[in-house]
Design a protein around this motif. Structure first.
Motif, PDB file in Angstrom:
ATOM      1  N   PHE A 127       0.833  -1.202   0.000  1.00 12.17           N
ATOM      2  CA  PHE A 127       0.000   0.000   0.000  1.00 12.17           C
ATOM      3  C   PHE A 127       0.867   1.250   0.000  1.00 12.17           C
ATOM      4  O   PHE A 127       0.616   2.186  -0.756  1.00 12.17           O
ATOM      5  CB  PHE A 127      -0.940   0.006   1.207  1.00 12.17           C
ATOM      6  N   ASP A 128       1.883   1.295   0.852  1.00 12.39           N
ATOM      7  CA  ASP A 128       2.748   2.467   0.949  1.00 12.39           C
ATOM      8  C   ASP A 128       3.546   2.663  -0.337  1.00 12.39           C
ATOM      9  O   ASP A 128       3.814   3.795  -0.742  1.00 12.39           O
ATOM     10  CB  ASP A 128       3.687   2.322   2.148  1.00 12.39           C
ATOM     11  N   ASP A 129       3.913   1.560  -0.988  1.00 18.12           N
ATOM     12  CA  ASP A 129       4.616   1.661  -2.268  1.00 18.12           C
ATOM     13  C   ASP A 129       3.724   2.323  -3.316  1.00 18.12           C
ATOM     14  O   ASP A 129       4.178   3.158  -4.096  1.00 18.12           O
ATOM     15  CB  ASP A 129       5.054   0.271  -2.728  1.00 18.12           C
ATOM     16  N   TRP A 130       2.447   1.981  -3.325  1.00 16.69           N
ATOM     17  CA  TRP A 130       1.509   2.626  -4.250  1.00 16.69           C
ATOM     18  C   TRP A 130       1.336   4.099  -3.901  1.00 16.69           C
ATOM     19  O   TRP A 130       1.324   4.962  -4.771  1.00 16.69           O
ATOM     20  CB  TRP A 130       0.158   1.920  -4.194  1.00 16.69           C
ATOM     21  N   GLN A 131       1.210   4.405  -2.610  1.00 11.90           N
ATOM     22  CA  GLN A 131       0.922   5.765  -2.172  1.00 11.90           C
ATOM     23  C   GLN A 131       2.084   6.719  -2.438  1.00 11.90           C
ATOM     24  O   GLN A 131       1.880   7.905  -2.669  1.00 11.90           O
ATOM     25  CB  GLN A 131       0.586   5.759  -0.684  1.00 11.90           C
ATOM     26  N   ASN A 132       3.318   6.225  -2.427  1.00  9.93           N
ATOM     27  CA  ASN A 132       4.490   7.087  -2.583  1.00  9.93           C
ATOM     28  C   ASN A 132       4.764   7.485  -4.033  1.00  9.93           C
ATOM     29  O   ASN A 132       5.565   8.386  -4.266  1.00  9.93           O
ATOM     30  CB  ASN A 132       5.732   6.412  -2.006  1.00  9.93           C
ATOM     31  N   ASP A 133       4.181   6.815  -5.005  1.00  3.52           N
ATOM     32  CA  ASP A 133       4.407   7.145  -6.411  1.00  3.52           C
ATOM     33  C   ASP A 133       3.491   8.293  -6.809  1.00  3.52           C
ATOM     34  O   ASP A 133       2.269   8.168  -6.777  1.00  3.52           O
ATOM     35  CB  ASP A 133       4.143   5.931  -7.303  1.00  3.52           C
ATOM     36  N   ILE A 134       4.098   9.443  -7.172  1.00  8.10           N
ATOM     37  CA  ILE A 134       3.306  10.626  -7.497  1.00  8.10           C
ATOM     38  C   ILE A 134       3.792  11.257  -8.794  1.00  8.10           C
ATOM     39  O   ILE A 134       4.915  11.019  -9.243  1.00  8.10           O
ATOM     40  CB  ILE A 134       3.348  11.680  -6.365  1.00  8.10           C
ATOM     41  N   TYR A 135       2.924  12.062  -9.375  1.00  2.80           N
ATOM     42  CA  TYR A 135       3.218  12.865 -10.551  1.00  2.80           C
ATOM     43  C   TYR A 135       2.861  14.301 -10.192  1.00  2.80           C
ATOM     44  O   TYR A 135       1.810  14.537  -9.615  1.00  2.80           O
ATOM     45  CB  TYR A 135       2.391  12.413 -11.751  1.00  2.80           C
ATOM     46  N   GLN A 136       3.737  15.237 -10.542  1.00  2.00           N
ATOM     47  CA  GLN A 136       3.477  16.639 -10.234  1.00  2.00           C
ATOM     48  C   GLN A 136       3.656  17.484 -11.486  1.00  2.00           C
ATOM     49  O   GLN A 136       4.548  17.228 -12.289  1.00  2.00           O
ATOM     50  CB  GLN A 136       4.428  17.159  -9.153  1.00  2.00           C
ATOM     51  N   VAL A 137       2.805  18.497 -11.588  1.00  2.00           N
ATOM     52  CA  VAL A 137       2.947  19.504 -12.631  1.00  2.00           C
ATOM     53  C   VAL A 137       2.987  20.851 -11.928  1.00  2.00           C
ATOM     54  O   VAL A 137       2.070  21.199 -11.180  1.00  2.00           O
ATOM     55  CB  VAL A 137       1.784  19.454 -13.643  1.00  2.00           C
ATOM     56  N   THR A 138       4.071  21.597 -12.142  1.00  2.00           N
ATOM     57  CA  THR A 138       4.196  22.946 -11.603  1.00  2.00           C
ATOM     58  C   THR A 138       4.004  23.927 -12.753  1.00  2.00           C
ATOM     59  O   THR A 138       3.683  23.525 -13.872  1.00  2.00           O
ATOM     60  CB  THR A 138       5.569  23.152 -10.934  1.00  2.00           C
ATOM     61  N   ALA A 139       4.246  25.185 -12.501  1.00  2.00           N
ATOM     62  CA  ALA A 139       4.085  26.191 -13.549  1.00  2.00           C
ATOM     63  C   ALA A 139       5.118  26.015 -14.649  1.00  2.00           C
ATOM     64  O   ALA A 139       4.887  26.413 -15.792  1.00  2.00           O
ATOM     65  CB  ALA A 139       4.196  27.588 -12.953  1.00  2.00           C
ATOM     66  N   THR A 140       6.243  25.387 -14.334  1.00  2.00           N
ATOM     67  CA  THR A 140       7.320  25.274 -15.330  1.00  2.00           C
ATOM     68  C   THR A 140       7.809  23.852 -15.560  1.00  2.00           C
ATOM     69  O   THR A 140       8.498  23.605 -16.533  1.00  2.00           O
ATOM     70  CB  THR A 140       8.538  26.109 -14.882  1.00  2.00           C
ATOM     71  N   ARG A 141       7.468  22.905 -14.678  1.00  2.00           N
ATOM     72  CA  ARG A 141       8.055  21.569 -14.763  1.00  2.00           C
ATOM     73  C   ARG A 141       7.003  20.480 -14.628  1.00  2.00           C
ATOM     74  O   ARG A 141       5.936  20.682 -14.059  1.00  2.00           O
ATOM     75  CB  ARG A 141       9.107  21.377 -13.669  1.00  2.00           C
ATOM     76  N   ILE A 142       7.360  19.287 -15.112  1.00  2.00           N
ATOM     77  CA  ILE A 142       6.589  18.070 -14.877  1.00  2.00           C
ATOM     78  C   ILE A 142       7.530  17.093 -14.177  1.00  2.00           C
ATOM     79  O   ILE A 142       8.691  16.955 -14.560  1.00  2.00           O
ATOM     80  CB  ILE A 142       6.009  17.493 -16.182  1.00  2.00           C
ATOM     81  N   ILE A 143       7.052  16.451 -13.113  1.00  2.00           N
ATOM     82  CA  ILE A 143       7.893  15.623 -12.252  1.00  2.00           C
ATOM     83  C   ILE A 143       7.222  14.275 -12.048  1.00  2.00           C
ATOM     84  O   ILE A 143       6.032  14.195 -11.748  1.00  2.00           O
ATOM     85  CB  ILE A 143       8.119  16.304 -10.879  1.00  2.00           C
ATOM     86  N   ASP A 144       8.007  13.193 -12.190  1.00  7.67           N
ATOM     87  CA  ASP A 144       7.547  11.825 -11.955  1.00  7.67           C
ATOM     88  C   ASP A 144       8.417  11.244 -10.846  1.00  7.67           C
ATOM     89  O   ASP A 144       9.632  11.148 -10.988  1.00  7.67           O
ATOM     90  CB  ASP A 144       7.680  11.007 -13.238  1.00  7.67           C
TER      91      ASP A 144
END
Length: 193
Positions: A127-144
């Motif tokens: 469960f924690d392994d699933w929860q820790n995987d995130i994707y982020q979009v900021t004003a200038t960047r995309i983060i995986d």
């Protein structure tokens, strides 16, 4: 004209008994502080809320100009299915053994406890392994971010939004549309897909 208005204001203040703003003493000396009702949340409720938000985190979270997504809960099911089924099986076997007196209740409960000591941490790890995987979009960047539990391993890929060359979306059939999930592939120059 300004002097006339100030004189009229002074006469009105004097007539109605209103002190001039600069003549007013500080509020703390004229009247005691009023106690305001302050709502406090009991600590046990905060613990309950933190447990609920841990096990049911939002799939999308907006904070300022950063949007954070988690993988859909449907992707969690295959990874927690084996420990969940084994926990259910151990519970059914323990209840069946207790009802039919196959062994002493103490030994059955001891065996069940040993099984849970291994199965529950396995379930929590997945469960924690699933929860820790995130994707982020900021004003200038995309983060995986792909992160293991307890921060044992972290893989982070970032790219400027200007480097995005292609975005594709795949929704796997009717169930994907109903449950609102699918795969988004973003191809960037240099970082890959």
């Amino acid at each position: 004209k300004a002097e006339e208005r100030a004189a009229i204001r002074d006469d009105m203040r004097q007539y109605f008994g209103i002190a001039r703003p600069e003549d007013k003493p500080p509020a703390s000396t004229t009247s005691p502080k009023k106690r305001r009702f302050k709502l406090t949340v009991p600590p046990f409720l905060l613990v309950f809320v933190s447990i609920v938000t841990y096990f049911f985190p939002p799939l999308q979270h907006v904070q300022g100009d950063t949007i954070t997504w988690r993988k859909h809960r449907i992707t969690l099911l295959p990874s927690i299915a084996p420990p969940t089924l084994l926990i259910v099986l151990a519970t059914v076997v323990a209840i069946y053994a207790l009802r039919h007196d196959f062994a002493s209740p103490g030994s059955i409960l001891a065996g069940y406890s040993v099984a849970l000591v291994f199965l529950i941490p396995w379930w929590l790890w997945k469960f924690d392994d699933w929860q820790n995987d995130i994707y982020q979009v900021t004003a200038t960047r995309i983060i995986d971010v792909e992160r293991s539990p307890f921060f044992l391993h972290e893989e982070r890929r970032e790219a400027n939004l200007g480097m995005i060359q292609n975005i594709s979306l795949e929704i796997p059939g009717f169930l994907g549309r109903v449950l609102n999930y699918g795969s988004v592939t973003i191809e960037t120059a240099g970082a890959g897909a």
